[in-house]
Design a protein around this motif. Sequence first.
Motif, PDB file in Angstrom:
ATOM      1  N   LYS A   4       4.335   0.987  -4.482  1.00  0.00           N
ATOM      2  CA  LYS A   4       5.278   0.285  -5.377  1.00  0.00           C
ATOM      3  C   LYS A   4       4.670   0.097  -6.770  1.00  0.00           C
ATOM      4  O   LYS A   4       5.271   0.473  -7.775  1.00  0.00           O
ATOM      5  CB  LYS A   4       5.654  -1.105  -4.804  1.00  0.00           C
ATOM      6  CG  LYS A   4       6.406  -1.047  -3.488  1.00  0.00           C
ATOM      7  CD  LYS A   4       6.777  -2.437  -2.976  1.00  0.00           C
ATOM      8  CE  LYS A   4       5.562  -3.312  -2.654  1.00  0.00           C
ATOM      9  NZ  LYS A   4       4.725  -2.813  -1.548  1.00  0.00           N
ATOM     10  N   GLY A  12       0.796  -1.218   0.000  1.00  0.00           N
ATOM     11  CA  GLY A  12       0.000   0.000   0.000  1.00  0.00           C
ATOM     12  C   GLY A  12       0.832   1.275   0.000  1.00  0.00           C
ATOM     13  O   GLY A  12       0.288   2.376   0.044  1.00  0.00           O
ATOM     14  N   HIS A  19       1.965   1.510  -7.976  1.00  0.00           N
ATOM     15  CA  HIS A  19       1.631   2.840  -8.511  1.00  0.00           C
ATOM     16  C   HIS A  19       2.863   3.423  -9.204  1.00  0.00           C
ATOM     17  O   HIS A  19       2.770   3.968 -10.306  1.00  0.00           O
ATOM     18  CB  HIS A  19       1.178   3.727  -7.350  1.00  0.00           C
ATOM     19  CG  HIS A  19       0.900   5.150  -7.740  1.00  0.00           C
ATOM     20  ND1 HIS A  19      -0.223   5.513  -8.440  1.00  0.00           N
ATOM     21  CD2 HIS A  19       1.623   6.290  -7.547  1.00  0.00           C
ATOM     22  CE1 HIS A  19      -0.192   6.823  -8.643  1.00  0.00           C
ATOM     23  NE2 HIS A  19       0.924   7.313  -8.125  1.00  0.00           N
TER      24      HIS A  19
END
Length: 357
Positions: free
Chosen positions: A103, A100, A105
């Motif tokens: 990474k 979250g 993204h």
Amino acid sequence: RAPSPAPSSTPSVQVFCRFRPQNSIENSHAGVNCVKSNQTSCTVMLPNAQESDPEQIFTFDRVFAPNSTQEEIFDKVVSSLVDDSLNGYNCTVIAYGQTGSGKTHTMEGPPNCDFSDPESGVLPRVATKLFSTVANRRTELKETAFECAVTMSVIEIYLEKIVDLLDTSSPLSKKNGDSELLRIREDTSGSVYLEGVVEHVINDPSGLLKCLGDASQKRSTGAHSMNARSSRSHLVAIITITQKTSTTGTTSGKLYICDLAGSETVRKTGAGGKRLKEAQAINRSLSALGNVIKALTPVDNNNSSNPHVPYRDSKLTRLLQDSLGGNAKTALIVTCSVSSYNVSETMSTLRFGNRAK
Ligand code: ADP
Ligand code: MG
């Protein structure tokens, strides 16, 4: 051996830190932005657990604030590596951080995003730059015979086993039978390769994205849900560029793009069974990666001209062996949240990045 590539100005290992803004979950837990970063000095400060303790300071090659753009990441971190890979270097870009933290993204952008999307990540941008540079080269070389072949493989390392995500002949089964698994081999010139891996020939940027889409398709039809599986395995995209001209001969470079398993799993070893096995496998490969990168950084090599680099300690480092160290170029991007809600994970991620520096 292939001829030595043209000199490159990119340092052999660089470590970058990228923050993402606080999200709604962190907000709902009364999290606040607890990170002070300084883009000029490339430092990050975190508050310490006790008021009386000094703040923790970490230094990187560059720090990206939560409002940094995908374009900035590409320009400052990855663009020069695309040039290097086109000049015959092996290059590796790695995203490390808790689940979250950004990474995927950073490496891909939103699911199925298109080249025109400002949120598109590293991979679509690599594709665009790669093919536009090749097209320019072709124009510059005019009459000279020029051939360029780009291929792509996408693999996943799960429980220290390597699965081919572009091999459509076998679905991703619950228990990967040994027949589906890939072995790492080394040729006489020291190049590391995956025996029998599917290598798709890519003719344009869309071809590269199609491969990535096919790989996530296969990954998501596996036994685990996409998110669960993706946070517990490493995804590695391997782009190989081979160019041939009548004057300079053959040049070959590789670019590895690695979206690692969530680093938080390392500490969740209280679990049993499958979860424990997963945590141990991730722990092993992430610490092997940290140790390899550390052994490659000049500060630690002062007393030894030929330090022991423990590549063989994990599948990940073994696979990346010819693309980490030596003539290769590595960019490690550690991704974190600015939120106080995740500060202990952030601390551990920054320590990993600093240790690697
Ligand atoms: P990871 O791959 O590390 O588990 P993701 O990349 O999937 O994390 O990010 C989790 C969520 O946070 C996604 O919804 C993503 O869009 C968002 N996110 C990640 N990084 C950023 C960023 N730098 N800016 C804005 N949103 C981000
Ligand atoms: Mg991810």
